[in-house]
Design a protein around this motif. Sequence first.
Motif, PDB file in Angstrom:
ATOM      1  N   ILE A  33     -40.419  -2.682  41.278  1.00  0.00           N
ATOM      2  CA  ILE A  33     -39.224  -3.481  41.499  1.00  0.00           C
ATOM      3  C   ILE A  33     -39.530  -4.674  42.391  1.00  0.00           C
ATOM      4  O   ILE A  33     -39.138  -5.825  42.112  1.00  0.00           O
ATOM      5  CB  ILE A  33     -38.098  -2.627  42.122  1.00  0.00           C
ATOM      6  CG1 ILE A  33     -37.746  -1.443  41.200  1.00  0.00           C
ATOM      7  CG2 ILE A  33     -36.874  -3.485  42.404  1.00  0.00           C
ATOM      8  CD1 ILE A  33     -37.248  -1.837  39.836  1.00  0.00           C
ATOM      9  N   VAL A  34     -40.264  -4.431  43.488  1.00  0.00           N
ATOM     10  CA  VAL A  34     -40.570  -5.496  44.445  1.00  0.00           C
ATOM     11  C   VAL A  34     -41.440  -6.576  43.811  1.00  0.00           C
ATOM     12  O   VAL A  34     -41.291  -7.765  44.105  1.00  0.00           O
ATOM     13  CB  VAL A  34     -41.258  -4.919  45.701  1.00  0.00           C
ATOM     14  CG1 VAL A  34     -41.830  -6.027  46.577  1.00  0.00           C
ATOM     15  CG2 VAL A  34     -40.265  -4.097  46.497  1.00  0.00           C
ATOM     16  N   SER A  35     -42.341  -6.184  42.908  1.00  0.00           N
ATOM     17  CA  SER A  35     -43.220  -7.172  42.281  1.00  0.00           C
ATOM     18  C   SER A  35     -42.432  -8.218  41.506  1.00  0.00           C
ATOM     19  O   SER A  35     -42.888  -9.354  41.336  1.00  0.00           O
ATOM     20  CB  SER A  35     -44.214  -6.470  41.352  1.00  0.00           C
ATOM     21  OG  SER A  35     -43.546  -5.835  40.274  1.00  0.00           O
ATOM     22  N   ARG A  36     -41.231  -7.863  41.069  1.00  0.00           N
ATOM     23  CA  ARG A  36     -40.375  -8.817  40.359  1.00  0.00           C
ATOM     24  C   ARG A  36     -39.503  -9.615  41.331  1.00  0.00           C
ATOM     25  O   ARG A  36     -39.340 -10.824  41.164  1.00  0.00           O
ATOM     26  CB  ARG A  36     -39.511  -8.074  39.343  1.00  0.00           C
ATOM     27  CG  ARG A  36     -40.340  -7.325  38.294  1.00  0.00           C
ATOM     28  CD  ARG A  36     -39.590  -7.083  37.028  1.00  0.00           C
ATOM     29  NE  ARG A  36     -40.521  -6.689  35.965  1.00  0.00           N
ATOM     30  CZ  ARG A  36     -40.333  -6.958  34.677  1.00  0.00           C
ATOM     31  NH1 ARG A  36     -39.270  -7.635  34.300  1.00  0.00           N
ATOM     32  NH2 ARG A  36     -41.203  -6.559  33.781  1.00  0.00           N
ATOM     33  N   ILE A  37     -38.974  -8.928  42.324  1.00  0.00           N
ATOM     34  CA  ILE A  37     -38.130  -9.610  43.297  1.00  0.00           C
ATOM     35  C   ILE A  37     -38.940 -10.599  44.122  1.00  0.00           C
ATOM     36  O   ILE A  37     -38.442 -11.664  44.518  1.00  0.00           O
ATOM     37  CB  ILE A  37     -37.436  -8.582  44.221  1.00  0.00           C
ATOM     38  CG1 ILE A  37     -36.644  -7.562  43.394  1.00  0.00           C
ATOM     39  CG2 ILE A  37     -36.529  -9.284  45.224  1.00  0.00           C
ATOM     40  CD1 ILE A  37     -35.567  -8.162  42.538  1.00  0.00           C
ATOM     41  N   ALA A  38     -40.195 -10.285  44.394  1.00  0.00           N
ATOM     42  CA  ALA A  38     -41.031 -11.122  45.254  1.00  0.00           C
ATOM     43  C   ALA A  38     -41.278 -12.509  44.673  1.00  0.00           C
ATOM     44  O   ALA A  38     -41.683 -13.416  45.397  1.00  0.00           O
ATOM     45  CB  ALA A  38     -42.367 -10.430  45.513  1.00  0.00           C
ATOM     46  N   LYS A  39     -41.024 -12.684  43.390  1.00  0.00           N
ATOM     47  CA  LYS A  39     -41.228 -13.992  42.765  1.00  0.00           C
ATOM     48  C   LYS A  39     -40.186 -15.015  43.212  1.00  0.00           C
ATOM     49  O   LYS A  39     -40.397 -16.217  43.060  1.00  0.00           O
ATOM     50  CB  LYS A  39     -41.198 -13.840  41.241  1.00  0.00           C
ATOM     51  CG  LYS A  39     -42.335 -12.976  40.686  1.00  0.00           C
ATOM     52  CD  LYS A  39     -42.218 -12.805  39.178  1.00  0.00           C
ATOM     53  CE  LYS A  39     -43.338 -11.928  38.637  1.00  0.00           C
ATOM     54  NZ  LYS A  39     -43.231 -11.714  37.162  1.00  0.00           N
ATOM     55  N   THR A  40     -39.082 -14.546  43.774  1.00  0.00           N
ATOM     56  CA  THR A  40     -38.006 -15.463  44.177  1.00  0.00           C
ATOM     57  C   THR A  40     -37.765 -15.494  45.683  1.00  0.00           C
ATOM     58  O   THR A  40     -36.931 -16.263  46.145  1.00  0.00           O
ATOM     59  CB  THR A  40     -36.687 -15.063  43.480  1.00  0.00           C
ATOM     60  OG1 THR A  40     -36.337 -13.722  43.850  1.00  0.00           O
ATOM     61  CG2 THR A  40     -36.830 -15.142  41.966  1.00  0.00           C
ATOM     62  N   LEU A  41     -38.480 -14.660  46.436  1.00  0.00           N
ATOM     63  CA  LEU A  41     -38.289 -14.610  47.885  1.00  0.00           C
ATOM     64  C   LEU A  41     -39.629 -14.728  48.612  1.00  0.00           C
ATOM     65  O   LEU A  41     -40.629 -14.182  48.141  1.00  0.00           O
ATOM     66  CB  LEU A  41     -37.630 -13.287  48.300  1.00  0.00           C
ATOM     67  CG  LEU A  41     -36.103 -13.226  48.323  1.00  0.00           C
ATOM     68  CD1 LEU A  41     -35.660 -11.813  48.683  1.00  0.00           C
ATOM     69  CD2 LEU A  41     -35.519 -14.223  49.297  1.00  0.00           C
TER      70      LEU A  41
END
Length: 295
Positions: free
Chosen positions: A163-171
Amino acid sequence: MTDRRAELLLVLTTILAAGGWIFSKESLAEMPTFAFLGSRFFLASLLLLPLCYKDLLTASIDDLRKALGCGVLLATAILLWIYSLSISNTLGEGAFIMSLTLLFVPLIGWLLFKQPPSSSFWIALPIALSGLGFLSLANGWALATSQLWFLLSAFTFAFQFNIVSRIAKTLPTTLLTCIQLFVTGILGLSLSLLFEEMPASISPSIWAWFSMSIVLATCLRFICQTRGQKGTTATNAAFIMILEPIFTVIFSVLWYNEPMPPQKIMGCLLILTALVGYRGGFHWIGKRVLAFKEG
Protein backbone atom coordinates in the motif's frame (compact mmCIF):
# COMPACT_ATOMS: atom_id res chain seq x y z
CA MET A 1 27.08 10.48 -2.70
CA THR A 2 29.16 7.60 -4.04
CA ASP A 3 27.72 4.10 -4.26
CA ARG A 4 30.29 2.86 -1.74
CA ARG A 5 29.31 5.48 0.85
CA ALA A 6 25.61 4.80 0.26
CA GLU A 7 26.15 1.07 0.71
CA LEU A 8 28.08 1.67 3.94
CA LEU A 9 25.16 3.76 5.22
CA LEU A 10 22.80 0.89 4.45
CA VAL A 11 25.07 -1.56 6.29
CA LEU A 12 24.95 0.84 9.25
CA THR A 13 21.17 0.84 8.90
CA THR A 14 21.06 -2.95 9.30
CA ILE A 15 23.29 -2.73 12.39
CA LEU A 16 21.03 -0.09 13.94
CA ALA A 17 17.93 -2.13 13.07
CA ALA A 18 19.46 -5.25 14.65
CA GLY A 19 20.40 -3.22 17.70
CA GLY A 20 16.80 -2.08 17.89
CA TRP A 21 15.76 -5.66 18.70
CA ILE A 22 18.05 -5.60 21.76
CA PHE A 23 17.04 -2.05 22.77
CA SER A 24 13.36 -2.97 22.58
CA LYS A 25 13.70 -6.27 24.42
CA GLU A 26 15.63 -4.61 27.25
CA SER A 27 13.10 -1.77 27.49
CA LEU A 28 10.24 -4.25 27.77
CA ALA A 29 11.82 -5.70 30.91
CA GLU A 30 10.17 -2.91 32.93
CA MET A 31 8.03 -0.89 30.52
CA PRO A 32 4.51 -2.02 29.53
CA THR A 33 4.44 -3.19 25.91
CA PHE A 34 1.99 -0.65 24.46
CA ALA A 35 3.42 2.21 26.53
CA PHE A 36 6.90 1.50 25.19
CA LEU A 37 5.68 1.23 21.62
CA GLY A 38 3.51 4.33 21.74
CA SER A 39 6.09 6.51 23.47
CA ARG A 40 8.89 5.38 21.15
CA PHE A 41 7.10 6.13 17.91
CA PHE A 42 5.31 9.25 19.10
CA LEU A 43 8.59 10.85 20.23
CA ALA A 44 10.31 9.68 17.04
CA SER A 45 7.62 11.41 14.96
CA LEU A 46 8.21 14.65 16.89
CA LEU A 47 11.93 14.42 16.18
CA LEU A 48 11.20 14.01 12.45
CA LEU A 49 8.58 16.79 12.32
CA PRO A 50 11.10 19.67 11.87
CA LEU A 51 12.36 17.91 8.73
CA CYS A 52 8.94 17.81 7.05
CA TYR A 53 6.65 20.45 8.59
CA LYS A 54 6.73 22.55 5.38
CA ASP A 55 5.52 19.55 3.37
CA LEU A 56 2.83 18.95 6.00
CA LEU A 57 1.48 22.49 5.57
CA THR A 58 1.19 22.11 1.78
CA ALA A 59 -0.15 18.54 1.65
CA SER A 60 -3.74 18.00 0.50
CA ILE A 61 -6.44 16.57 2.74
CA ASP A 62 -6.69 13.50 0.50
CA ASP A 63 -2.94 12.83 0.75
CA LEU A 64 -3.06 13.21 4.52
CA ARG A 65 -6.00 10.83 4.72
CA LYS A 66 -4.06 8.21 2.75
CA ALA A 67 -0.99 8.73 4.94
CA LEU A 68 -3.11 8.24 8.07
CA GLY A 69 -4.43 4.98 6.61
CA CYS A 70 -0.85 3.82 6.01
CA GLY A 71 -0.14 4.72 9.61
CA VAL A 72 -2.93 2.44 10.84
CA LEU A 73 -1.47 -0.43 8.80
CA LEU A 74 2.03 0.24 10.13
CA ALA A 75 0.70 0.45 13.69
CA THR A 76 -1.02 -2.92 13.30
CA ALA A 77 2.14 -4.56 11.95
CA ILE A 78 4.33 -3.07 14.67
CA LEU A 79 1.87 -3.95 17.44
CA LEU A 80 2.02 -7.56 16.27
CA TRP A 81 5.83 -7.38 16.15
CA ILE A 82 6.24 -5.84 19.59
CA TYR A 83 3.91 -8.43 21.12
CA SER A 84 5.90 -11.20 19.43
CA LEU A 85 9.08 -9.68 20.80
CA SER A 86 7.69 -9.44 24.32
CA ILE A 87 6.93 -13.19 24.49
CA SER A 88 9.99 -14.45 22.58
CA ASN A 89 13.34 -15.52 23.98
CA THR A 90 14.91 -16.10 20.55
CA LEU A 91 15.39 -12.76 18.84
CA GLY A 92 17.59 -14.06 16.02
CA GLU A 93 15.00 -16.64 15.06
CA GLY A 94 12.30 -13.95 15.09
CA ALA A 95 14.43 -11.68 12.91
CA PHE A 96 14.77 -14.36 10.24
CA ILE A 97 11.02 -14.98 10.29
CA MET A 98 10.43 -11.25 9.92
CA SER A 99 12.85 -11.16 6.98
CA LEU A 100 10.33 -13.31 5.09
CA THR A 101 8.45 -10.06 4.56
CA LEU A 102 10.62 -9.66 1.45
CA LEU A 103 9.04 -12.79 -0.04
CA PHE A 104 5.52 -12.02 1.18
CA VAL A 105 5.53 -8.61 -0.57
CA PRO A 106 5.19 -10.01 -4.14
CA LEU A 107 2.67 -12.59 -2.94
CA ILE A 108 0.44 -9.91 -1.37
CA GLY A 109 0.98 -7.69 -4.43
CA TRP A 110 -0.27 -10.52 -6.62
CA LEU A 111 -3.41 -10.90 -4.53
CA LEU A 112 -4.12 -7.16 -4.28
CA PHE A 113 -3.03 -5.79 -7.64
CA LYS A 114 -2.86 -8.85 -9.92
CA GLN A 115 0.91 -8.45 -10.37
CA PRO A 116 2.29 -11.99 -10.80
CA PRO A 117 5.58 -12.66 -8.95
CA SER A 118 8.77 -13.34 -10.89
CA SER A 119 9.97 -16.87 -11.55
CA SER A 120 12.67 -16.46 -8.90
CA PHE A 121 9.95 -16.00 -6.29
CA TRP A 122 8.55 -19.47 -6.91
CA ILE A 123 12.04 -20.94 -6.49
CA ALA A 124 12.76 -18.98 -3.30
CA LEU A 125 9.40 -19.61 -1.60
CA PRO A 126 9.72 -23.40 -0.99
CA ILE A 127 13.30 -22.92 0.22
CA ALA A 128 12.14 -20.28 2.70
CA LEU A 129 9.26 -22.48 3.87
CA SER A 130 11.73 -25.34 4.38
CA GLY A 131 13.81 -22.98 6.53
CA LEU A 132 10.72 -22.11 8.55
CA GLY A 133 10.11 -25.82 9.00
CA PHE A 134 13.59 -26.32 10.45
CA LEU A 135 13.01 -23.44 12.88
CA SER A 136 9.92 -25.27 14.14
CA LEU A 137 11.83 -28.51 14.82
CA ALA A 138 12.60 -27.43 18.38
CA ASN A 139 8.84 -27.48 19.07
CA GLY A 140 8.16 -30.89 17.56
CA TRP A 141 7.32 -29.66 14.03
CA ALA A 142 4.94 -27.07 15.48
CA LEU A 143 5.49 -23.33 15.35
CA ALA A 144 5.87 -21.73 18.77
CA THR A 145 3.37 -19.04 19.72
CA SER A 146 5.94 -16.27 19.25
CA GLN A 147 6.87 -17.67 15.82
CA LEU A 148 3.24 -17.54 14.71
CA TRP A 149 2.92 -13.92 15.85
CA PHE A 150 6.17 -13.00 14.07
CA LEU A 151 4.82 -14.67 10.93
CA LEU A 152 1.53 -12.76 11.16
CA SER A 153 3.49 -9.54 11.66
CA ALA A 154 5.59 -10.28 8.55
CA PHE A 155 2.42 -10.76 6.47
CA THR A 156 1.01 -7.49 7.79
CA PHE A 157 4.23 -5.63 7.01
CA ALA A 158 4.10 -7.04 3.47
CA PHE A 159 0.53 -5.78 3.07
CA GLN A 160 1.53 -2.36 4.41
CA PHE A 161 4.56 -2.23 2.10
CA ASN A 162 2.38 -2.79 -0.98
CA ILE A 163 0.00 0.00 0.00
CA VAL A 164 2.76 2.45 0.98
CA SER A 165 4.66 1.84 -2.26
CA ARG A 166 1.71 3.38 -4.10
CA ILE A 167 0.97 6.18 -1.67
CA ALA A 168 4.65 7.19 -1.55
CA LYS A 169 4.46 8.33 -5.18
CA THR A 170 2.41 11.37 -4.14
CA LEU A 171 3.90 12.24 -0.74
CA PRO A 172 7.45 13.15 0.36
CA THR A 173 9.14 10.22 2.09
CA THR A 174 9.94 12.06 5.32
CA LEU A 175 6.38 13.37 5.70
CA LEU A 176 4.83 9.96 5.04
CA THR A 177 7.17 8.34 7.55
CA CYS A 178 6.52 11.02 10.18
CA ILE A 179 2.74 10.60 9.88
CA GLN A 180 2.98 6.83 10.06
CA LEU A 181 5.16 7.00 13.17
CA PHE A 182 2.76 9.52 14.72
CA VAL A 183 -0.30 7.33 14.14
CA THR A 184 1.55 4.29 15.50
CA GLY A 185 2.53 6.26 18.58
CA ILE A 186 -0.99 7.55 19.23
CA LEU A 187 -2.55 4.09 18.84
CA GLY A 188 0.08 2.53 21.09
CA LEU A 189 -0.44 5.15 23.80
CA SER A 190 -4.23 4.80 23.52
CA LEU A 191 -4.04 1.03 24.02
CA SER A 192 -1.71 1.57 26.95
CA LEU A 193 -4.17 3.94 28.64
CA LEU A 194 -6.99 1.44 28.13
CA PHE A 195 -5.30 -1.80 29.13
CA GLU A 196 -2.03 -1.15 30.96
CA GLU A 197 -0.82 0.27 34.24
CA MET A 198 2.49 2.09 34.43
CA PRO A 199 4.92 0.79 37.07
CA ALA A 200 5.60 2.99 40.08
CA SER A 201 9.20 3.49 38.95
CA ILE A 202 11.46 2.59 36.04
CA SER A 203 15.20 2.19 36.52
CA PRO A 204 17.60 4.60 34.78
CA SER A 205 19.11 1.78 32.71
CA ILE A 206 15.70 1.09 31.14
CA TRP A 207 15.32 4.76 30.22
CA ALA A 208 18.75 4.53 28.56
CA TRP A 209 17.61 1.54 26.46
CA PHE A 210 14.39 3.38 25.65
CA SER A 211 16.32 6.48 24.50
CA MET A 212 18.56 4.36 22.27
CA SER A 213 15.51 2.72 20.69
CA ILE A 214 14.20 6.18 19.74
CA VAL A 215 17.38 7.99 18.70
CA LEU A 216 19.43 5.14 17.24
CA ALA A 217 17.01 2.42 16.16
CA THR A 218 14.27 4.73 14.86
CA CYS A 219 15.42 8.23 13.88
CA LEU A 220 19.08 7.62 12.97
CA ARG A 221 18.18 4.37 11.27
CA PHE A 222 15.58 6.13 9.12
CA ILE A 223 17.99 8.91 8.14
CA CYS A 224 20.75 6.45 7.20
CA GLN A 225 18.35 4.27 5.24
CA THR A 226 16.84 7.18 3.30
CA ARG A 227 20.21 8.68 2.38
CA GLY A 228 21.62 5.27 1.53
CA GLN A 229 18.72 4.39 -0.74
CA LYS A 230 19.14 7.64 -2.64
CA GLY A 231 22.75 6.80 -3.50
CA THR A 232 22.36 3.26 -4.78
CA THR A 233 19.95 1.08 -6.71
CA ALA A 234 16.86 -0.47 -5.15
CA THR A 235 18.27 -3.94 -5.82
CA ASN A 236 21.52 -3.19 -3.99
CA ALA A 237 19.62 -1.62 -1.11
CA ALA A 238 17.30 -4.61 -0.73
CA PHE A 239 20.23 -7.02 -0.90
CA ILE A 240 22.15 -5.18 1.83
CA MET A 241 19.08 -5.03 4.08
CA ILE A 242 19.20 -8.84 4.23
CA LEU A 243 22.07 -8.37 6.69
CA GLU A 244 19.64 -7.28 9.44
CA PRO A 245 18.65 -10.78 10.65
CA ILE A 246 22.30 -11.88 10.53
CA PHE A 247 23.37 -9.01 12.80
CA THR A 248 20.36 -9.68 15.03
CA VAL A 249 21.43 -13.30 15.51
CA ILE A 250 24.97 -12.19 16.33
CA PHE A 251 23.77 -9.62 18.87
CA SER A 252 21.30 -12.06 20.44
CA VAL A 253 23.92 -14.79 20.80
CA LEU A 254 26.42 -12.34 22.32
CA TRP A 255 23.96 -10.53 24.62
CA TYR A 256 21.47 -13.25 25.58
CA ASN A 257 23.49 -16.41 24.84
CA GLU A 258 20.69 -17.47 22.50
CA PRO A 259 21.18 -21.18 21.74
CA MET A 260 21.83 -22.05 18.10
CA PRO A 261 21.25 -25.80 17.68
CA PRO A 262 21.93 -27.35 14.24
CA GLN A 263 18.28 -27.27 13.13
CA LYS A 264 18.00 -23.56 13.92
CA ILE A 265 21.22 -22.80 12.03
CA MET A 266 19.94 -24.84 9.07
CA GLY A 267 16.62 -22.98 9.13
CA CYS A 268 18.31 -19.58 9.17
CA LEU A 269 20.66 -20.59 6.35
CA LEU A 270 17.77 -21.81 4.20
CA ILE A 271 15.84 -18.57 4.72
CA LEU A 272 18.99 -16.56 3.96
CA THR A 273 19.56 -18.62 0.80
CA ALA A 274 15.99 -17.95 -0.30
CA LEU A 275 16.35 -14.20 0.26
CA VAL A 276 19.74 -13.93 -1.47
CA GLY A 277 18.55 -16.09 -4.36
CA TYR A 278 15.36 -14.10 -4.74
CA ARG A 279 17.37 -10.88 -5.04
CA GLY A 280 19.89 -12.33 -7.47
CA GLY A 281 20.82 -15.86 -8.45
CA PHE A 282 17.39 -17.38 -8.98
CA HIS A 283 16.55 -14.98 -11.81
CA TRP A 284 18.98 -16.81 -14.07
CA ILE A 285 17.55 -20.21 -13.10
CA GLY A 286 14.02 -18.99 -13.72
CA LYS A 287 14.93 -17.72 -17.19
CA ARG A 288 16.60 -21.03 -18.06
CA VAL A 289 13.54 -23.02 -16.92
CA LEU A 290 11.21 -20.73 -18.90
CA ALA A 291 13.42 -21.03 -22.01
CA PHE A 292 13.42 -24.82 -21.64
CA LYS A 293 9.62 -24.94 -21.46
CA GLU A 294 9.25 -22.70 -24.49
CA GLY A 295 11.85 -24.69 -26.40
